[in-house]
Design an enzyme around this catalytic site. Structure first.
Site, PDB file in Angstrom:
ATOM      1  N   ARG A  15       0.877  -1.184   0.000  1.00 17.43           N
ATOM      2  CA  ARG A  15       0.000   0.000   0.000  1.00 17.43           C
ATOM      3  C   ARG A  15       0.905   1.223   0.000  1.00 17.43           C
ATOM      4  NH1 ARG A  15      -5.174   1.558   3.689  1.00 17.43           N
ATOM      5  NH2 ARG A  15      -6.035   0.137   2.139  1.00 17.43           N
ATOM      6  N   HIS A  64      -7.588   0.832  -6.144  1.00 14.13           N
ATOM      7  CA  HIS A  64      -7.754  -0.033  -4.954  1.00 14.13           C
ATOM      8  C   HIS A  64      -8.467  -1.316  -5.422  1.00 14.13           C
ATOM      9  CE1 HIS A  64      -7.836  -1.259  -0.921  1.00 14.13           C
ATOM     10  NE2 HIS A  64      -8.626  -0.363  -0.361  1.00 14.13           N
ATOM     11  N   GLN A 120     -10.265  -3.878  -2.967  1.00 16.04           N
ATOM     12  CA  GLN A 120     -11.523  -3.357  -2.447  1.00 16.04           C
ATOM     13  C   GLN A 120     -12.625  -3.468  -3.503  1.00 16.04           C
ATOM     14  OE1 GLN A 120     -12.193  -1.728   0.822  1.00 16.04           O
ATOM     15  NE2 GLN A 120     -14.203  -2.298   0.026  1.00 16.04           N
ATOM     16  N   ASP A 151     -17.184   7.394  -0.966  1.00 18.69           N
ATOM     17  CA  ASP A 151     -15.886   7.261  -0.302  1.00 18.69           C
ATOM     18  C   ASP A 151     -15.565   8.620   0.326  1.00 18.69           C
ATOM     19  OD1 ASP A 151     -13.350   6.418   0.499  1.00 18.69           O
ATOM     20  OD2 ASP A 151     -12.456   6.548  -1.505  1.00 18.69           O
ATOM     21  N   CYS A 185     -16.255   1.909   1.213  1.00 19.55           N
ATOM     22  CA  CYS A 185     -15.069   1.080   1.483  1.00 19.55           C
ATOM     23  C   CYS A 185     -14.588   1.207   2.923  1.00 19.55           C
ATOM     24  CB  CYS A 185     -13.960   1.437   0.504  1.00 19.55           C
ATOM     25  SG  CYS A 185     -13.533   3.186   0.532  1.00 19.55           S
ATOM     26  N   ARG A 201     -13.604  -8.549   2.234  1.00 22.35           N
ATOM     27  CA  ARG A 201     -12.189  -8.295   1.915  1.00 22.35           C
ATOM     28  C   ARG A 201     -11.368  -9.533   2.287  1.00 22.35           C
ATOM     29  NH1 ARG A 201     -10.130  -3.140   1.974  1.00 22.35           N
ATOM     30  NH2 ARG A 201      -8.253  -4.160   1.214  1.00 22.35           N
TER      31      ARG A 201
HETATM   32  N1  NVA Z   1      -9.942   6.821  -1.128  1.00 23.31           N
HETATM   33  C1  NVA Z   1      -9.536   6.389   0.191  1.00 23.31           C
HETATM   34  C2  NVA Z   1      -9.771   4.929   0.350  1.00 23.31           C
HETATM   35  C3  NVA Z   1      -9.430   4.382   1.713  1.00 23.31           C
HETATM   36  C4  NVA Z   1      -9.637   2.901   1.811  1.00 23.31           C
HETATM   37  C5  NVA Z   1      -8.070   6.731   0.405  1.00 23.31           C
HETATM   38  O1  NVA Z   1      -7.279   6.554  -0.528  1.00 23.31           O
HETATM   39  O2  NVA Z   1      -7.713   7.183   1.494  1.00 23.31           O
HETATM   40  N1   CP Z   2     -11.102   0.011   2.887  1.00 23.51           N
HETATM   41  C1   CP Z   2      -9.815  -0.076   3.280  1.00 23.51           C
HETATM   42  O1   CP Z   2      -8.911  -0.343   2.506  1.00 23.51           O
HETATM   43  O2   CP Z   2      -9.642   0.144   4.601  1.00 23.51           O
HETATM   44  P1   CP Z   2      -8.265   0.364   5.372  1.00 23.51           P
HETATM   45  O3   CP Z   2      -7.718   1.706   4.915  1.00 23.51           O
HETATM   46  O4   CP Z   2      -8.641   0.356   6.815  1.00 23.51           O
HETATM   47  O5   CP Z   2      -7.324  -0.740   5.015  1.00 23.51           O
END
Ligand code: NVA
Ligand code: CP
Length: 307
Positions: A102, A129, A132, A224, A264, A292
């Site tokens: 990530r 993502h 997800q 989101d 998400c 997930r």
């Molecule tokens: N769009 C959000 C998704 C978090 C799971 C982010 O990138 O922070």
């Molecule tokens: N939805 C998701 O990826 O959650 P986290 O940021 O908690 O991993």
């Protein structure tokens, strides 16, 4: 499939196979049936951003499959002190059987994969993502029984989630409408790619600035956060720009009968969604979060089983 860097790495057939295996693994987990498909294998988990669901679902997932997860905060490994992505990839490939990462730039994930001899899984970048979005499609299929006849409406930032949902919907033939404020629409090249994919699948794609138009007849309503990880400095400004893009009861009433609400997570009640909606009877956000685990176990088995 060698890696999962974006939904584009998957064909429709592979998505179907992934979902069939996900159903099987979910059944086994929930009925106490052993499923140690990855006994003795190790997954490294590189995190340059925060996580609750992704970290815990991957770590417990690999454990349930008979393997182990190794959490690698990018602050604690040499990558954070300037070791190159290529050297990191080559060294980790000598120890591990798979890497989940990530981070910020999609190009870093691609560089990691290009220099690894083991599968790499994208656990979120600024652009995508995929884990997800695949878990979301699986959840929709569970709740609605199919994907093709449905319309998903995404209201909010044209970000990583919007991009992966757009590509995913186009692949599986689900209609998708995305409503974002001006200048926050999904990236043009990803829209074009999705439109090309939809020529085969029959998915209808709509990109608009009008959330009320987008949500019409939606079977699935998705939102989101307004400020993603990395956008924190813009949070206050975004609250003003996105204020008409809140998913509330009024918005849900414009959708089709019995729509499901997805997010998400993490969520900000009172911003992108009201408490009535996310805590209400149409919300399936925790089933979505649970999936997930099952979906990512399926991804790990598909990618790492041949090592
Ligand atoms: N769009 C959000 C998704 C978090 C799971 C982010 O990138 O922070
Ligand atoms: N939805 C998701 O990826 O959650 P986290 O940021 O908690 O991993």
């Amino acid at each position: 499939m060698e890696n999962l860097l974006t939904i584009q790495d998957l064909g429709v057939k592979e998505i179907k196979e992934l979902f069939t295996l996900t159903t099987e693994l979910k059944y086994k987990k929930n009925n106490g049936i052993e499923h140690k498909h990855l006994a003795g294998q190790s997954l490294g988990l590189i995190f340059a951003k925060s996580s609750t669901r992704t970290r815990v679902s991957f770590e417990t997932g690999i454990y349930q499959l008979g393997g182990q997860g190794i959490f690698l905060s990018s602050d604690d490994i040499q990558l954070g002190r300037g070791e190159t992505i290529a050297d990191t990839a080559k060294a980790l490939s000598r120890y591990l059987d798979g890497i989940m990462i990530r981070t910020f730039a999609q190009s870093d994930v691609e560089e990691l994969a290009a220099n690894s001899s083991i599968p790499v899984i994208n656990g979120l970048t600024d652009l995508y993502h995929p884990c997800q979005a695949l878990a979301d499609l699986f959840t929709i299929q569970e709740k609605k029984g199919n994907l093709r006849e449905l319309k998903l409406t995404y209201i909010g930032d044209g970000n990583n989630m919007a991009h992966s949902l757009l590509l995913g919907a186009a692949k599986v033939g689900m209609d998708i409408s995305i409503a974002s404020p001006k200048n926050y629409e999904p990236q043009e090249d990803i829209i074009t790619t999705s439109e090309k994919i939809s020529e085969d699948s029959g998915s209808e794609i709509e990109i608009t600035n009008d959330p009320k138009l987008a949500v019409k007849e939606a079977d699935v309503v998705y939102t989101d956060v307004w400020a993603s990880m990395g956008d924190e400095d813009e949070a206050e400004e975004r609250k003003k720009i996105f204020k008409d893009y809140q998913v509330n009861n009024e918005m849900m009433e414009l959708a089709a009968a019995n729509p499901v609400f997805l997010h998400c997570l993490p969520a900000h009640r009172g911003e992108e969604v009201t408490a009535e909606v996310i805590d209400g009877e149409n919300s399936v956000v925790f089933d979505q979060a649970e999936n997930r685990l099952h979906l990512q176990k399926s991804i790990m088995v598909q990618l790492m089983n041949n090592n």
